[in-house]
Design a protein around this motif. Structure first.
Motif, PDB file in Angstrom:
ATOM      1  N   VAL A   1      -3.792  10.093  -3.939  1.00 15.61           N
ATOM      2  CA  VAL A   1      -3.910   8.741  -4.526  1.00 15.61           C
ATOM      3  C   VAL A   1      -2.938   7.790  -3.841  1.00 15.61           C
ATOM      4  CG1 VAL A   1      -3.683   7.376  -6.638  1.00 15.61           C
ATOM      5  CG2 VAL A   1      -4.736   9.655  -6.711  1.00 15.61           C
ATOM      6  N   MET A   2      -1.725   8.259  -3.518  1.00 12.68           N
ATOM      7  CA  MET A   2      -0.767   7.418  -2.784  1.00 12.68           C
ATOM      8  C   MET A   2      -1.366   6.992  -1.446  1.00 12.68           C
ATOM      9  SD  MET A   2       2.762   9.525  -3.500  1.00 12.68           S
ATOM     10  CE  MET A   2       3.592   8.605  -2.222  1.00 12.68           C
ATOM     11  N   SER A   3      -2.071   7.943  -0.767  1.00 12.30           N
ATOM     12  CA  SER A   3      -2.698   7.599   0.502  1.00 12.30           C
ATOM     13  C   SER A   3      -3.799   6.565   0.300  1.00 12.30           C
ATOM     14  CB  SER A   3      -3.268   8.869   1.149  1.00 12.30           C
ATOM     15  OG  SER A   3      -3.929   8.559   2.354  1.00 12.30           O
ATOM     16  N   GLN A   4      -4.543   6.709  -0.809  1.00 14.68           N
ATOM     17  CA  GLN A   4      -5.580   5.717  -1.102  1.00 14.68           C
ATOM     18  C   GLN A   4      -4.945   4.339  -1.328  1.00 14.68           C
ATOM     19  OE1 GLN A   4      -7.784   7.212  -4.439  1.00 14.68           O
ATOM     20  NE2 GLN A   4      -8.523   9.049  -3.335  1.00 14.68           N
ATOM     21  N   GLN A   5      -3.811   4.325  -2.049  1.00 12.18           N
ATOM     22  CA  GLN A   5      -3.113   3.052  -2.258  1.00 12.18           C
ATOM     23  C   GLN A   5      -2.702   2.423  -0.921  1.00 12.18           C
ATOM     24  OE1 GLN A   5      -0.075   4.719  -4.860  1.00 12.18           O
ATOM     25  NE2 GLN A   5      -0.789   3.375  -6.528  1.00 12.18           N
ATOM     26  N   SER A   6      -2.186   3.250  -0.024  1.00 18.19           N
ATOM     27  CA  SER A   6      -1.768   2.762   1.285  1.00 18.19           C
ATOM     28  C   SER A   6      -2.947   2.183   2.050  1.00 18.19           C
ATOM     29  CB  SER A   6      -1.117   3.877   2.093  1.00 18.19           C
ATOM     30  OG  SER A   6       0.051   4.332   1.454  1.00 18.19           O
ATOM     31  N   ALA A   7      -4.122   2.883   1.943  1.00 19.03           N
ATOM     32  CA  ALA A   7      -5.306   2.396   2.637  1.00 19.03           C
ATOM     33  C   ALA A   7      -5.744   1.041   2.096  1.00 19.03           C
ATOM     34  CB  ALA A   7      -6.433   3.423   2.509  1.00 19.03           C
ATOM     35  N   VAL A   8      -5.702   0.897   0.752  1.00 19.45           N
ATOM     36  CA  VAL A   8      -6.104  -0.380   0.151  1.00 19.45           C
ATOM     37  C   VAL A   8      -5.153  -1.486   0.594  1.00 19.45           C
ATOM     38  CG1 VAL A   8      -6.380  -1.646  -2.014  1.00 19.45           C
ATOM     39  CG2 VAL A   8      -7.258   0.690  -1.793  1.00 19.45           C
ATOM     40  N   LEU A   9      -3.871  -1.211   0.525  1.00 25.56           N
ATOM     41  CA  LEU A   9      -2.899  -2.223   0.911  1.00 25.56           C
ATOM     42  C   LEU A   9      -2.938  -2.501   2.403  1.00 25.56           C
ATOM     43  CD1 LEU A   9       0.222  -1.420  -1.269  1.00 25.56           C
ATOM     44  CD2 LEU A   9      -1.373  -3.325  -1.479  1.00 25.56           C
TER      45      LEU A   9
END
Length: 657
Positions: free
Chosen positions: A186-194
């Motif tokens: 999920v942290m990686s998904q957050q990074s991708a969104v940002l």
């Protein structure tokens, strides 16, 4: 159809085999289960090295490619394209390494986990179509993130199927690490969104909502995962929670959710997200790897312990099985020995002792019942076998007592036969003497002829009386000192038969029979001739033929009756060869009993065979030791006259009482 008989040994073996087999099956089942548990624990090492680690590498590369793809789509320029292209190559190489390494652990990998693994490889190799859409900017940053999310989700499903060990503690720790790994995803998904929003310098409403959901999901997964770890595994994560790296990341996450407004430019704090996120992701990845390694290392002692436990259980079980088999075999042998002892005692009684006692009784010897019935003793501890042995003792005593009583009864019957026959014989002798005197005094032919008829009838009665004496085992009492011509012997025998006129004699005059055997041979031939006349039609003749043979002299008495059946003839010949003990109930064959006894007394062989005329021929072989060179000259003619058995007094004057 007779049922198949089985020995006691076989039945005891069958009784022993069933529980021993059940014990072996239970022991083998327990051993197999224990070995399987140990082997399953040992499989974790192979699965971890060849499946878990390569899968994590693929997920890491997919996460990096996802972030670069979102950044590329958000920037709307090609400045990030060379880096993205290089990352795509790294992802493909990680997928290839996963496919190659997982093949080495195919047998150790659960089927469901293997299916998800193949699905991950398929999805990863199918990214080219989506990559082409990214290159052509046919997707938004959020759409690309969601597409990569579906692929990484398959990778985490591979972890979800990692349920090799049955140890609940290990399963719980594995699930906790997977939850933390999902939090990292999920942290990686957050990074991708940002990454996409930072490139575009603003965040859309959809991106803002998605980031908020990811934040809540990340915190929940991370807290659940760390909370389920034991103290040893949770310590590094708790240290991380108190570190500056985690605080910086958490503050950055809060700033994005609290200060960012959809559609407006991002705040200056969010520009440092990538640095904080990468540091947190790397640190968290290292801790997850260490925790996974620790869990994997824990399985080795558990496997060794399970295998040791299996070895001890197998050894003890094998000893128990061996002891059971040996004890059962020993018990079976002991019981079999007792039963064999009973069998031998029964055979000893039936085949040796009882026949020996009966033989002694037949010879007239006295038998001590107590001495001949020792108790049957069987060495053993089985109560039932001891009871059967006592029963055998009682049976043998009863059997020998019955044999003694039967012998006494037979001896009593024989004495009755002998006494009655002797009395009749004495009276008949006196009657014949009176008839002889009357025959000499009477001159009237008619009266004389009637006296001859009475004389003939009395002679036959005397033969029957002698038959009773022979059946009782005694000698008739009449005999000759000198040889008698066989022709006169046959003639004398014929004259003792009612239908003597039907008998044709074809015996030479020269050969003679020794005196001691004359009376018995007359009786023997008379019985055979009488049978021939009785069992043949009245109008037929009975021929008595005799000739010298290599081993003595043969007489053949042939009738022309209906004959005897083959089976019955075999039985009669067996009786003639080995006369059985006389049975009072079998009175139809008294003549054959007498013939058999007389033949055995003098060693004469008597046998029946079918005649060519359809009747029966009786063959009498008189041995050479009973033959004489010739009849005494002075009695040669007189003996022929004496054959009339009552027409003169010559024969009676030659008798020995």
């Amino acid at each position: 159809m007779a049922r198949r008989r089985r020995s006691v040994r076989a039945k005891i073996f069958a009784i022993i085999v069933v529980p021993v087999t059940a014990l072996v099956v239970v022991w083998a089942y327990g051993s197999v289960i224990t070995v399987q548990n140990g082997m399953e624990l040992l499989k974790i090492r192979a699965v971890y090295d060849n499946v878990v680690v390569p899968t994590q590498d693929v997920i890491d590369e997919l996460q990096a490619e996802r972030t670069l793809s979102a950044e590329y789509l958000g920037a709307k320029m090609t400045t990030a394209y060379p880096e993205l292209r290089s990352q795509r190559q790294k992802t493909d190489e990680a997928v290839a390494r996963l496919e190659q390494a997982s093949a080495q652990a195919r047998d150790a990998t659960p089927d469901e986990m293997w299916g998800r693994l193949r699905e991950l490889v398929t999805y990863a190799r199918g990214l080219n179509a989506m990559r082409s859409q990214v290159d052509q900017r046919l997707l938004t940053a959020m759409e690309a993130v969601e597409h990569y999310d579906s692929v990484t989700e398959v990778g985490f499903q591979v972890y979800d199927r990692l349920m090799i060990a049955d140890d609940l503690d290990i399963i719980q720790q594995v699930k906790a690490v997977i939850l933390i790994s999902r939090a990292r995803e999920v942290m990686s998904q957050q990074s991708a969104v940002l990454a996409g929003t930072l490139a575009a310098s603003h965040m859309t409403k959809a991106e803002y909502d998605a980031f908020g959901k990811m934040t809540g999901k990340r915190k929940l997964l991370y807290e659940l995962g760390v909370g389920q770890l034991d103290a040893e595994l949770a310590a590094p994560f708790l240290t991380l929670n108190a570190s500056a790296t985690y605080r910086a990341f958490s503050a950055m996450e809060t700033e994005v959710t609290d200060s960012v407004t959809p559609g407006r430019a991002l705040g200056p704090g969010t520009l440092t997200w990538r640095t904080a996120s990468e540091a947190m992701t790397v640190t968290l990845g290292e801790l997850i790897g260490e925790a996974s390694q620790t869990i994997t290392d824990r399985t080795v002692p558990l496997a060794e312990k399970a295998l040791w436990r299996m070895g001890i259980a197998a050894g003890v079980g094998l000893l128990i099985v061996a002891f059971s088999v040996l004890y059962s075999i020993r018990f079976g042998r002991r019981l079999t020995a007792e039963m064999v002892g009973l069998e031998q005692a029964a055979i000893e009684l039936a085949d040796r002792r009882l026949p020996a006692v009966v033989g002694r009784l037949r010879r007239g010897e006295d038998v001590d019942v107590a001495a001949e019935t020792p108790p049957v003793t069987i060495s053993g501890t089985t109560a039932e076998v001891d009871h059967v042995a006592n029963a055998f003792t009682s049976v043998q005593r009863t059997a020998i007592e019955a044999a003694v009583d039967q012998a006494r009864m037979r001896d009593g019957v024989s004495k009755v036969f002998r006494n009655l026959a002797r009395r009749n014989q004495s009276l008949l002798h006196r009657q014949l003497a009176m008839l002889d005197r009357l025959e000499r005094q009477v001159t009237d032919p008619d009266v004389l002829d009637k006296l001859f008829g009475v004389d003939h009838l009395t002679t036959r009665m005397r033969r029957h009386a002698e038959g009773l004496i022979i059946l009782s085992g005694a000698a008739p009492g009449r005999g000759w000192r000198t040889p008698v011509s066989l022709y006169d012997v046959v003639r004398a025998a014929t004259e003792q038969v009612e239908d003597y006129l039907r008998v044709e004699i074809g015996v030479p005059h020269g050969p003679a029979l020794a005196g001691p055997a004359v009376t018995d041979m007359i009786h023997l031939v008379a019985e055979l001739v009488e049978n021939a006349t009785i069992f043949s039609p009245p109008h037929t003749q009975v021929i008595v033929h005799g000739e010298v043979a290599a081993r003595g002299f043969t007489l053949e008495i042939e009738d022309r009756g209906l004959g005897i059946g083959a089976e019955e003839m075999v039985q009669i010949n067996a009786r003639l060869a080995e006369p059985p003990e006389f049975d009072l109930a079998d009175s139809e064959r008294l003549g054959l009993f007498v013939v058999g006894l007389l033949a055995r007394r003098h060693g004469v062989r008597v046998s029946l065979r079918a005649s060519v005329y359809g009747g029966t021929s009786a063959i009498v072989l008189i041995p050479a030791n009973l033959m004489a060179d010739d009849a005494t000259p002075e009695y040669a003619v007189g003996a022929g006259a004496a054959a009339d058995e009552g027409r003169t007094g010559w024969e009676r004057s030659q008798e020995e009482s």
